[in-house]
Scaffold this active site. Sequence first.
Site, mmCIF file in Angstrom:
data_model
loop_
_atom_site.group_PDB
_atom_site.id
_atom_site.type_symbol
_atom_site.label_atom_id
_atom_site.label_comp_id
_atom_site.label_asym_id
_atom_site.label_seq_id
_atom_site.Cartn_x
_atom_site.Cartn_y
_atom_site.Cartn_z
ATOM 1 C CG ASP A 221 -1.736 1.210 1.374
ATOM 2 O OD1 ASP A 221 -2.382 1.593 0.376
ATOM 3 O OD2 ASP A 221 -1.752 1.814 2.466
ATOM 4 C CG ASP B 251 -1.840 7.410 0.370
ATOM 5 O OD1 ASP B 251 -1.012 8.273 0.063
ATOM 6 O OD2 ASP B 251 -2.739 7.020 -0.395
ATOM 7 N NE ARG C 146 -10.467 11.237 -4.929
ATOM 8 C CZ ARG C 146 -10.010 11.660 -6.117
ATOM 9 N NH1 ARG C 146 -10.782 12.402 -6.897
ATOM 10 N NH2 ARG C 146 -8.787 11.354 -6.519
ATOM 11 C CG ASN D 96 -4.157 12.351 -5.981
ATOM 12 O OD1 ASN D 96 -4.088 13.173 -6.887
ATOM 13 N ND2 ASN D 96 -5.218 12.250 -5.200
HETATM 14 O O1 LIG Z 1 -8.610 10.493 -3.135
HETATM 15 P P1 LIG Z 1 -7.523 9.579 -3.599
HETATM 16 O O2 LIG Z 1 -6.178 10.239 -3.670
HETATM 17 O O3 LIG Z 1 -7.889 8.895 -4.870
HETATM 18 O O4 LIG Z 1 -7.355 8.485 -2.495
HETATM 19 C C1 LIG Z 1 -8.351 7.547 -2.118
HETATM 20 C C2 LIG Z 1 -7.942 6.896 -0.804
HETATM 21 O O5 LIG Z 1 -6.642 6.336 -0.967
HETATM 22 C C3 LIG Z 1 -6.131 5.636 0.140
HETATM 23 O O6 LIG Z 1 -4.824 5.237 -0.135
HETATM 24 C C4 LIG Z 1 -6.135 6.479 1.385
HETATM 25 O O7 LIG Z 1 -5.850 5.646 2.471
HETATM 26 C C5 LIG Z 1 -7.489 7.151 1.610
HETATM 27 O O8 LIG Z 1 -7.433 8.074 2.648
HETATM 28 C C6 LIG Z 1 -7.921 7.870 0.352
HETATM 29 O O9 LIG Z 1 -9.171 8.458 0.579
#
Ligand SMILES: O=P(O)(O)OC[C@H]1O[C@@H](O)[C@H](O)[C@@H](O)[C@@H]1O
Length: 246
Positions: free
Chosen positions: A14, A16, A67, A144
Amino acid sequence: MLGLPDGITACLFDLDGVLTDTASVHAAAWKDTFDEYLERRSQREAEPFRPFDRHDDYDDHVDGKPRADGVRDFLASRGITLPEGDPADPPGAETIHGLGNRKNERLQARIRRDGVTVFDGSRRYLEAVRAAGLRTAVVSSSANTAEVLQVTGLAPLLDARVDGVVAAEQHLAGKPAPDTFLEGARRLGVQPPAAAVFEDALAGVAAGRSGGFGAVIGVDRVGQHDALAEHGATRVVGDLAELLLS
Ligand SMILES: O=P(O)(O)OC[C@H]1O[C@@H](O)[C@H](O)[C@@H](O)[C@@H]1O
């Protein structure tokens, strides 16, 4: 030397909270977004304002999920249902995608303002894993991911990427479903029992367990050791560097 069971030939990380110190950045962007919405709503409906808790609400309903699922699941926990809307909805529109787009605007502003920190232990572990000849992939719900890998220079250490963009294109179910991790293993050419999953989110370790992976390493940076184990971690560490000692 890598703290993994025999027979593991690939690692699925993973992003984040595991490789990069961005789980707290996501949590802060979610809090700003949900509090703005909940406050507006409480004034309109003459209800008390109960703010988003960046630990409990985030860990239980948002962390690790795609998201839109995070928006939907958190609001459902407050008894709120909104129309889905469309991915092109303007940020802040009162739809699932509108709130998600508002959060994304805030997340990207924070990332561009503050940059992204890579956990030193994670970088060292990634390098050790690759030096030992194991294959590596990042498997994240975040759309992202590519930008974060690029600004941190982590991209060359990963053989494959399955992220929020790939999942949407390929219609893969998000964590806690195992589908994105299974796709990561497939892209590395290994069967799930030969792959280890590394996760800090409850939804993520649950995905690792239901996918039948050879190990599920829970990474606890916020004091949720027991919850990670209950949701599917086969071992819990505070930092990936701990695995280099065993
Ligand atoms: O909004 P993004 O950047 O597409 O990310 C979606 C999710 O991605 C995950 O990796 C995070 O733990 C979440 O907090 C986040 O909401």
